[in-house]
Enzyme design. Sequence first.
Site, PDB file in Angstrom:
ATOM      1  N   THR A 128     -40.621 -14.212 -61.415  1.00  0.00           N
ATOM      2  CA  THR A 128     -41.039 -13.311 -62.489  1.00  0.00           C
ATOM      3  C   THR A 128     -40.031 -13.277 -63.638  1.00  0.00           C
ATOM      4  O   THR A 128     -38.838 -13.537 -63.437  1.00  0.00           O
ATOM      5  CB  THR A 128     -41.182 -11.884 -61.910  1.00  0.00           C
ATOM      6  OG1 THR A 128     -41.377 -10.957 -62.969  1.00  0.00           O
ATOM      7  CG2 THR A 128     -39.941 -11.450 -61.138  1.00  0.00           C
ATOM      8  N   ASP A 129     -40.500 -12.876 -64.812  1.00  0.00           N
ATOM      9  CA  ASP A 129     -39.589 -12.705 -65.955  1.00  0.00           C
ATOM     10  C   ASP A 129     -38.722 -11.450 -65.800  1.00  0.00           C
ATOM     11  O   ASP A 129     -37.735 -11.288 -66.519  1.00  0.00           O
ATOM     12  CB  ASP A 129     -40.366 -12.651 -67.275  1.00  0.00           C
ATOM     13  CG  ASP A 129     -41.384 -11.519 -67.364  1.00  0.00           C
ATOM     14  OD1 ASP A 129     -41.541 -10.757 -66.383  1.00  0.00           O
ATOM     15  OD2 ASP A 129     -42.032 -11.397 -68.430  1.00  0.00           O
ATOM     16  N   GLU A 130     -39.099 -10.563 -64.846  1.00  0.00           N
ATOM     17  CA  GLU A 130     -38.346  -9.303 -64.710  1.00  0.00           C
ATOM     18  C   GLU A 130     -36.912  -9.523 -64.246  1.00  0.00           C
ATOM     19  O   GLU A 130     -36.081  -8.623 -64.352  1.00  0.00           O
ATOM     20  CB  GLU A 130     -39.066  -8.348 -63.751  1.00  0.00           C
ATOM     21  CG  GLU A 130     -40.458  -8.012 -64.234  1.00  0.00           C
ATOM     22  CD  GLU A 130     -41.021  -6.731 -63.655  1.00  0.00           C
ATOM     23  OE1 GLU A 130     -40.283  -5.953 -63.038  1.00  0.00           O
ATOM     24  OE2 GLU A 130     -42.228  -6.516 -63.849  1.00  0.00           O
ATOM     25  N   TYR A 171     -37.647  -4.119 -57.189  1.00  0.00           N
ATOM     26  CA  TYR A 171     -38.510  -5.315 -57.146  1.00  0.00           C
ATOM     27  C   TYR A 171     -37.814  -6.489 -57.827  1.00  0.00           C
ATOM     28  O   TYR A 171     -37.679  -7.576 -57.253  1.00  0.00           O
ATOM     29  CB  TYR A 171     -39.851  -5.019 -57.835  1.00  0.00           C
ATOM     30  CG  TYR A 171     -40.619  -6.270 -58.223  1.00  0.00           C
ATOM     31  CD1 TYR A 171     -41.172  -7.087 -57.243  1.00  0.00           C
ATOM     32  CD2 TYR A 171     -40.767  -6.647 -59.556  1.00  0.00           C
ATOM     33  CE1 TYR A 171     -41.863  -8.256 -57.588  1.00  0.00           C
ATOM     34  CE2 TYR A 171     -41.454  -7.803 -59.912  1.00  0.00           C
ATOM     35  CZ  TYR A 171     -42.000  -8.603 -58.922  1.00  0.00           C
ATOM     36  OH  TYR A 171     -42.669  -9.757 -59.270  1.00  0.00           O
ATOM     37  N   LYS A 211     -36.446 -10.105 -56.291  1.00  0.00           N
ATOM     38  CA  LYS A 211     -36.950 -11.398 -56.786  1.00  0.00           C
ATOM     39  C   LYS A 211     -35.779 -12.231 -57.315  1.00  0.00           C
ATOM     40  O   LYS A 211     -35.730 -13.444 -57.098  1.00  0.00           O
ATOM     41  CB  LYS A 211     -37.996 -11.191 -57.896  1.00  0.00           C
ATOM     42  CG  LYS A 211     -39.329 -10.645 -57.440  1.00  0.00           C
ATOM     43  CD  LYS A 211     -40.078 -11.544 -56.462  1.00  0.00           C
ATOM     44  CE  LYS A 211     -40.655 -12.783 -57.103  1.00  0.00           C
ATOM     45  NZ  LYS A 211     -41.513 -13.544 -56.139  1.00  0.00           N
TER      46      LYS A 211
HETATM   47  P1  NAD Z   1     -49.912  -9.426 -54.791  1.00  0.00           P
HETATM   48  O1  NAD Z   1     -49.139  -8.219 -54.438  1.00  0.00           O
HETATM   49  O2  NAD Z   1     -51.277  -9.296 -55.375  1.00  0.00           O
HETATM   50  O3  NAD Z   1     -50.071 -10.359 -53.506  1.00  0.00           O
HETATM   51  C1  NAD Z   1     -49.004 -10.600 -52.618  1.00  0.00           C
HETATM   52  C2  NAD Z   1     -49.558 -11.311 -51.393  1.00  0.00           C
HETATM   53  O4  NAD Z   1     -48.446 -11.584 -50.521  1.00  0.00           O
HETATM   54  C3  NAD Z   1     -50.546 -10.450 -50.585  1.00  0.00           C
HETATM   55  O5  NAD Z   1     -51.657 -11.243 -50.195  1.00  0.00           O
HETATM   56  C4  NAD Z   1     -49.750 -10.006 -49.371  1.00  0.00           C
HETATM   57  O6  NAD Z   1     -50.542  -9.787 -48.230  1.00  0.00           O
HETATM   58  C5  NAD Z   1     -48.787 -11.185 -49.194  1.00  0.00           C
HETATM   59  N1  NAD Z   1     -47.563 -10.793 -48.498  1.00  0.00           N
HETATM   60  C6  NAD Z   1     -46.757  -9.736 -48.763  1.00  0.00           C
HETATM   61  N2  NAD Z   1     -45.735  -9.683 -47.876  1.00  0.00           N
HETATM   62  C7  NAD Z   1     -45.890 -10.761 -47.058  1.00  0.00           C
HETATM   63  C8  NAD Z   1     -45.154 -11.270 -45.962  1.00  0.00           C
HETATM   64  N3  NAD Z   1     -44.058 -10.666 -45.506  1.00  0.00           N
HETATM   65  N4  NAD Z   1     -45.592 -12.401 -45.365  1.00  0.00           N
HETATM   66  C9  NAD Z   1     -46.721 -13.041 -45.792  1.00  0.00           C
HETATM   67  N5  NAD Z   1     -47.468 -12.582 -46.803  1.00  0.00           N
HETATM   68  C10 NAD Z   1     -47.060 -11.464 -47.442  1.00  0.00           C
HETATM   69  O7  NAD Z   1     -48.955 -10.261 -55.744  1.00  0.00           O
HETATM   70  P2  NAD Z   1     -49.328 -11.188 -57.008  1.00  0.00           P
HETATM   71  O8  NAD Z   1     -49.474 -10.349 -58.206  1.00  0.00           O
HETATM   72  O9  NAD Z   1     -50.407 -12.122 -56.612  1.00  0.00           O
HETATM   73  O10 NAD Z   1     -47.951 -11.992 -57.160  1.00  0.00           O
HETATM   74  C11 NAD Z   1     -47.749 -13.225 -56.494  1.00  0.00           C
HETATM   75  C12 NAD Z   1     -46.359 -13.735 -56.819  1.00  0.00           C
HETATM   76  O11 NAD Z   1     -46.230 -13.909 -58.219  1.00  0.00           O
HETATM   77  C13 NAD Z   1     -45.244 -12.780 -56.406  1.00  0.00           C
HETATM   78  O12 NAD Z   1     -44.175 -13.548 -55.901  1.00  0.00           O
HETATM   79  C14 NAD Z   1     -44.845 -12.079 -57.698  1.00  0.00           C
HETATM   80  O13 NAD Z   1     -43.501 -11.701 -57.677  1.00  0.00           O
HETATM   81  C15 NAD Z   1     -45.092 -13.190 -58.699  1.00  0.00           C
HETATM   82  N6  NAD Z   1     -45.434 -12.766 -60.065  1.00  0.00           N
HETATM   83  C16 NAD Z   1     -46.450 -11.873 -60.274  1.00  0.00           C
HETATM   84  C17 NAD Z   1     -46.794 -11.521 -61.579  1.00  0.00           C
HETATM   85  C18 NAD Z   1     -47.926 -10.552 -61.874  1.00  0.00           C
HETATM   86  O14 NAD Z   1     -48.088 -10.163 -63.034  1.00  0.00           O
HETATM   87  N7  NAD Z   1     -48.715 -10.152 -60.900  1.00  0.00           N
HETATM   88  C19 NAD Z   1     -46.102 -12.084 -62.650  1.00  0.00           C
HETATM   89  C20 NAD Z   1     -45.059 -12.972 -62.398  1.00  0.00           C
HETATM   90  C21 NAD Z   1     -44.752 -13.323 -61.091  1.00  0.00           C
HETATM   91  O1  DAU Z   2     -43.456  -9.243 -65.794  1.00  0.00           O
HETATM   92  C1  DAU Z   2     -44.011  -9.752 -64.613  1.00  0.00           C
HETATM   93  C2  DAU Z   2     -44.290  -8.612 -63.660  1.00  0.00           C
HETATM   94  O2  DAU Z   2     -45.402  -7.909 -64.171  1.00  0.00           O
HETATM   95  C3  DAU Z   2     -44.554  -9.067 -62.238  1.00  0.00           C
HETATM   96  O3  DAU Z   2     -43.405  -9.690 -61.722  1.00  0.00           O
HETATM   97  C4  DAU Z   2     -44.939  -7.878 -61.351  1.00  0.00           C
HETATM   98  O4  DAU Z   2     -45.283  -8.330 -60.063  1.00  0.00           O
HETATM   99  C5  DAU Z   2     -46.118  -7.183 -61.974  1.00  0.00           C
HETATM  100  O5  DAU Z   2     -46.440  -6.021 -61.232  1.00  0.00           O
HETATM  101  C6  DAU Z   2     -45.836  -6.802 -63.426  1.00  0.00           C
HETATM  102  O6  DAU Z   2     -44.850  -5.741 -63.507  1.00  0.00           O
HETATM  103  P1  DAU Z   2     -45.017  -4.512 -64.532  1.00  0.00           P
HETATM  104  O7  DAU Z   2     -44.249  -3.373 -64.024  1.00  0.00           O
HETATM  105  O8  DAU Z   2     -44.774  -4.962 -65.931  1.00  0.00           O
HETATM  106  O9  DAU Z   2     -46.617  -4.304 -64.367  1.00  0.00           O
HETATM  107  P2  DAU Z   2     -47.513  -2.980 -64.257  1.00  0.00           P
HETATM  108  O10 DAU Z   2     -48.937  -3.421 -64.345  1.00  0.00           O
HETATM  109  O11 DAU Z   2     -47.128  -2.116 -63.119  1.00  0.00           O
HETATM  110  O12 DAU Z   2     -47.153  -2.191 -65.588  1.00  0.00           O
HETATM  111  C7  DAU Z   2     -47.310  -2.791 -66.861  1.00  0.00           C
HETATM  112  C8  DAU Z   2     -46.805  -1.811 -67.903  1.00  0.00           C
HETATM  113  O13 DAU Z   2     -47.712  -0.687 -67.939  1.00  0.00           O
HETATM  114  C9  DAU Z   2     -45.443  -1.242 -67.581  1.00  0.00           C
HETATM  115  O14 DAU Z   2     -44.713  -1.057 -68.793  1.00  0.00           O
HETATM  116  C10 DAU Z   2     -45.747   0.128 -66.940  1.00  0.00           C
HETATM  117  C11 DAU Z   2     -47.037   0.538 -67.639  1.00  0.00           C
HETATM  118  N1  DAU Z   2     -47.968   1.351 -66.811  1.00  0.00           N
HETATM  119  C12 DAU Z   2     -48.315   0.897 -65.576  1.00  0.00           C
HETATM  120  C13 DAU Z   2     -49.184   1.637 -64.774  1.00  0.00           C
HETATM  121  C14 DAU Z   2     -49.562   1.131 -63.399  1.00  0.00           C
HETATM  122  C15 DAU Z   2     -48.509   2.540 -67.318  1.00  0.00           C
HETATM  123  O15 DAU Z   2     -48.203   2.923 -68.456  1.00  0.00           O
HETATM  124  N2  DAU Z   2     -49.356   3.254 -66.530  1.00  0.00           N
HETATM  125  C16 DAU Z   2     -49.720   2.880 -65.270  1.00  0.00           C
HETATM  126  O16 DAU Z   2     -50.484   3.592 -64.591  1.00  0.00           O
END
Ligand code: NAD
Ligand code: DAU
Length: 353
Positions: free
Chosen positions: A132-134, A158, A162
């Site tokens: 992630t970019d975080e 988180y 990561k």
């Molecule tokens: P998600 O939370 O939707 O899915 C995570 C999956 O991992 C689930 O199916 C869960 O059951 C599985 N999991 C969790 N713990 C586990 C374990 N111990 N063993 C096996 N499986 C397990 O997550 P996502 O949004 O699909 O993100 C996927 C990846 O991409 C993550 O590594 C996250 O950090 C990264 N990422 C997400 C975003 C985003 O915006 N969602 C952005 C950048 C990077």
């Molecule tokens: O940047 C990549 C990341 O983006 C991933 O690595 C994470 O897995 C993913 O969850 C996401 O993180 P954020 O914290 O940016 O995503 P989230 O959707 O939780 O929130 C996006 C923005 O919106 C953040 O600034 C918080 C705000 N927010 C979120 C929720 C859930 C609100 O204002 N209200 C809300 O109810």
Amino acid sequence: MILVTGGAGFIGANFILDWLRTSDQPVLNVDKLTYAGNLQTLSPLRDNPRHVFSQVDICDRIALDGLLKQHAPRAVLHFAAESHVDRSIHGPGDFVQTNLVGTFTLLEAVRSYLHTLSEASKARFRFLHVSTDEVYGSLSATDPQFSETMPYAPNSPYAATKAGSDHLVRAYHHTYGLQTLTTNCSNNYGPYQFPEKLIPLMIANALAGKPLPVYGDGQNVRDWLYVGDHCSAIREVLQHGKPGETYNVGGWNEKKNLDVVHTLCDLLDRLKPKASGSYRSQIISVKDRPGHDRRYAIDARKLERELGWRPAETFETGLARTVQWYLDNQAWSDEVASGEYRTWVETHYAQRA
Ligand code: NAD
Ligand code: DAU
């Protein structure tokens, strides 16, 4: 065959669905099925012999050893993680366990599996780590975007876990010669996203007539990428990326949270108008997230320069597709929005009111 961890989650499932549409290589999907894992998403693959599912925790070394021996994958794509920042603030323990201990366990299992391969197969093997970019921390309004050479400065539990997993992957390349690739991506959105994250939460709440809770002043900035574009970037990096390298993936779509919510409301007003008034009237301001990162922005030029990748969707086209998908797939959302999810919403948002 390729091995995908976390393939029942949002991005992993989108990746597998796309992969099996475009490739004849089978997928072994290893997922623990936490609250975020949903096999319903993969129901179109129920009768597809090229999708093999195994419910396994990536912290379970014995199970991983068995799967690697049995299926002999040519690559591991590591998506599995605890992924929600707010949950990491409430309870960081699961994040340390899966994101750090789980990634370590997977790397160790792969390291030992590679000892059984020929030198040529070992050189061809890839471990692609989805991150992630975080990990780069927070930017001010005028800072340059995150580039791959920026120092790590994670701010949430988180992000810290990561970041730690990225460092482990890096170390396994430098120390053991594992052919690793790491991608650091910005905020994804699209079909099948668990409604704890901003965009699916706002769509679900809007349609249910519930408040749309914006944290703090709503001026925090995120870069948004359509999930299908993230998946195409991962395929590109897997095929052509240089082992040991990291690639930033982003959509060139920096948006303030409040603007995202306004755009969503306007789309819903057009596609599913309320009896009277606009969905905007449901927006409320709630207590801010502790340590809330102000701005993320991705410089994705390396990926374009070296591998020719650019996102296909603009924010406008991607968001319109996404809203339409949630309108057309209400049954998927309803099924997800039960059980554990309800408890999360009750405890998390009650404290913010
Ligand atoms: P998600 O939370 O939707 O899915 C995570 C999956 O991992 C689930 O199916 C869960 O059951 C599985 N999991 C969790 N713990 C586990 C374990 N111990 N063993 C096996 N499986 C397990 O997550 P996502 O949004 O699909 O993100 C996927 C990846 O991409 C993550 O590594 C996250 O950090 C990264 N990422 C997400 C975003 C985003 O915006 N969602 C952005 C950048 C990077
Ligand atoms: O940047 C990549 C990341 O983006 C991933 O690595 C994470 O897995 C993913 O969850 C996401 O993180 P954020 O914290 O940016 O995503 P989230 O959707 O939780 O929130 C996006 C923005 O919106 C953040 O600034 C918080 C705000 N927010 C979120 C929720 C859930 C609100 O204002 N209200 C809300 O109810």
